[in-house]
Design an enzyme around this catalytic site. Sequence first.
Site, short mmCIF file in Angstrom:
data_model
loop_
_atom_site.label_atom_id
_atom_site.label_comp_id
_atom_site.label_asym_id
_atom_site.label_seq_id
_atom_site.Cartn_x
_atom_site.Cartn_y
_atom_site.Cartn_z
CG HIS B 63 -24.73 -36.92 104.02
ND1 HIS B 63 -25.76 -36.74 103.45
CD2 HIS B 63 -24.43 -35.52 104.80
CE1 HIS B 63 -26.12 -35.45 103.64
NE2 HIS B 63 -25.46 -34.83 104.43
CG HIS B 109 -32.62 -32.59 104.63
ND1 HIS B 109 -33.23 -32.37 105.75
CD2 HIS B 109 -31.04 -32.85 104.91
CE1 HIS B 109 -32.53 -32.75 106.68
NE2 HIS B 109 -31.29 -32.91 106.21
#
Lengths: 230, 767
Positions: B63, B109
Amino acid sequence: MRTAVAIFPGSNCDRDMAVAIKKITGKSPLKLWHKDTEAPNLDLIVIPGGFSFGDYLRCGALAARSPIIKNIKNHVSRGGALLGVCNGFQILIEANILPGSLVRNKKLLFTCRETTLEVQDSIQSPFLSSFNTGDCLNIPVAHNEGNYIANNELLKELENNGRIAFKYKKSSEIETDYNPNGSLNDIAGILSENGRVLGMMPHPERSISSLHGGTDGLKFLTKSIEQIVG
Amino acid sequence: MQKRNLELRDINENEYIAHQESNLDQALGMGLSKDEFELICNKINKIPNQTELGIFSAMFSEHCSYKSSKKWLKTLPTKAKHVIQGPGENAGVIDIGNDQAAVFKIESHNHPSFIEPYQGSATGVGGILRDVFTMGARPIALLNALRFGSINHPLTKHLVSGVVKGIGGYGNCIGIPTVGGETNFNKSYDGNILVNAMAVGLAQKDKIFYSAATGAGNPVIYVGAKTGRDGIHGATMSSAEFTESSSEKRPTVQVGDPFTGKLLLEACLELMQTDVVLSIQDMGAAGLTSSSVEMASKGGLGMHLNLDLVPIREEGMTSYEIMLSESQERMLMILKPGSEEAAKLIFNKWDLDFANIGEVTNTGRLVLDKNGFEACNIPINPLVEDAPEYDRPYEILQNKKIIKSDDFQSNQTLNDILIKMFKSPNIASKKWIWEQYDSSVMGDTILCNGKSDAAIVKIHGTETKKSLGKGIAMTTDCTPRYVKSDPIIGGMQAVCEAARNIAASGAKPLAITNNLNFGNPEKINVMGEIVGSIKGISQAASTFNTPIVSGNVSLYNETNGQGILPTPVIGMVGIIDEVESCLGISAGNNNTLIILGQKQNFTEGWLGCSLYQEIIIDDFDGAPPPIDLRTEKQIIETIMTLNNNKLLTGAHDISDGGLLTATCEMLFENRLGLNVNLPKTLLSSNSKDHLLHSWCFGEDQNRIIISTNESEKVVSLLKENLIDYYILGTTNTSSNLNLNELDTISIKEIYNINKSTIPSLMDTYKS
């Protein structure tokens, strides 16, 4: 014309309302901050929409306990005009300036859409005196808690004494969901006893351009301001 | 600072543990590999303690480090004359004239939204808004690209309901209109939904704020909400595959507070009106860790922070927890020394925390104190520069099989197919979703949510005597079926469709933000999907001079080894000089519909990977429709020219569901009818003929349907420019779509199906 917009933490339609008022009066309204304890004499105060204090506890409940509310009540007792839109309407109810309650929309969903409002046969009010009973205005709503409720006694008082300003109107016979929130008797806005305080769920400041939202909101605000100035 | 060694009696037990040396097992538990752990030990010349290891694991997570994709992301075109800031900052920045800049980014998300749909999606919106206002821009619009599993999957309705409420919950409250996006359903997302949120903001070109720390000795200021124990190690969670036990990860999901978000937005923008902010970074994934490390790294400096000064929500938080918390609505800033008091007044006015937690140093190290002892002391460089970059093996699989109309066996009329098309939640109106979003707050929304191919928001304050002002056009697009079958063509198509949508709304395409959602990159074909789609995106973006200026990568979207369809979402932004010249999709009565990009002799449409195919065989197969970038560019330029000459009343691109589906959508609003001008060769067919079906539902690219009441002028201009076109017919008030004698379709009936599909699916679900 001395106008002001009252701003609370979480208000989010204050700029839109200021833009609309400036378009009409040529002058930006004064900004009142929720902590202000002093305010000059004004002709019109508008409490704009938004999520004051995040709508935490209950919509409008925390804002209704802000220092500025005392000023606003003084303004009303002086006979000043007061308009509460959406969260502003919720605040007026929580502050006991207008009666009744606004609860969750019947479908339990936030709803943002066009609505048609029908002007009701009301008492003398600067917000409505330029309109005839039955006139229609297309003005959008955007809220989660716009479902107006009142007990029988209050409802009778409002209906019989011309204190209902607007109702959501069916645009065709077959329409079933013309009322966006399930409010009692299709109520969209109500007036104070003297007609100088109006609380309404629809957002007139979002309907001020022919390119988007139409201009009925501008018409409504322009006529209101003309009447308030007298 | 205490000089003696730390003992257990000095601090609470958890903090004591955080100071202890870590080991390989713990590193593996935090998602690091053995090689990565050894690399860390070598680079810092010691075995990291628990806090230090936590910081490394967050920074080395997929990430934060983009370790699998970095090599390929570098190949994306990122430059153009109008680019002010490309990838690498909180958001991309482009010049839109009048000394103004558009600031925008899309971010996923996905993992948190699957585990906790309301908070996951709400914080997705909050996070992307912070990325935009961190740069000094006031956000003016939100979009979202959503992918859910099959509508019949037991979790789907729960997820749709929660995600939509969450997006609305944050956007509505903070007062930024949600104006566009896309929602699709496919069984490949049953175990991994996608929630990609995009925000667009406006800034003064000379008032952009960046994140690189400056000036040793300058104060490091923490503002916003307090730090709690929510979202600890969220970045690591988002970098792993799901298994049955993933719902246990609910505590790693952050909790959003849009009210505090609104206060932070106003306070930051108010402070940015002064000249005291030297650099600023939001605390997103990996919270205080990534913000402090990235600021220091970009500035080539170090940072010394006292964690006892960080405002905390709970007692007894350890240095490890403080550094890895992903509590929302927080920012880190470097201020001009001496300006702290004035800045503090602004944050006090908005009832927000403001804490001076340390200073910039020139040591190049991240030093953290807690309870008077040193909790962390590591060099910054290895955290960023030495983060692994993998050249993972890949294979780009391109399905070359051509699906012919003859290959289909079904006994359905055009009307049957159209009904099925609009009963599919993929095509049906998404009004049930849009109405839960406030699309008109800020008073500048011109076109949104399905009224046009791209949303248009007016740029506040640009009205002139001549015009109502300039506008920003925005869209998000991707057709994952195409990407799966051919990643290169699929990547190209996503960019083409986005550019086509921007142009069909009357605007000029300018730049891209992308959200690359894929499965496990350690699988050779998934890596091939990543590489292939980046190649496709690059080619198309170069052709249109729409560089990629920001983006986000989300990998490991897999559950029990099953990956999602590759979904490289393109968010595109364009500009329209006079908003009154914008185009919606709805045609007026007596308008001529003309297809740009369709040849006169076109009879067999492309059914490979089409929604038609999905309706007939409940799957997709074959090569996706080919893309001709040169033609696409021509079509886009043509529609812009036609619109500049004020010849158009509307436009709609042909995409999912093909020509007839797009035509219906243009007729819906006014319930108009149309006598479709069929090619001569199809006149003798019948309503069940698959060749006719391919003409009606084929998804051949490079096509836009325009509506006009100046058809002669349009046609002569098209002829002059040698543009392929096909006249589809002229609208009437009959409400019937007639295909000669072959079939008559009631637009009112299809309109009602279109309107009621999603409400009737969702109304049966009670949250």
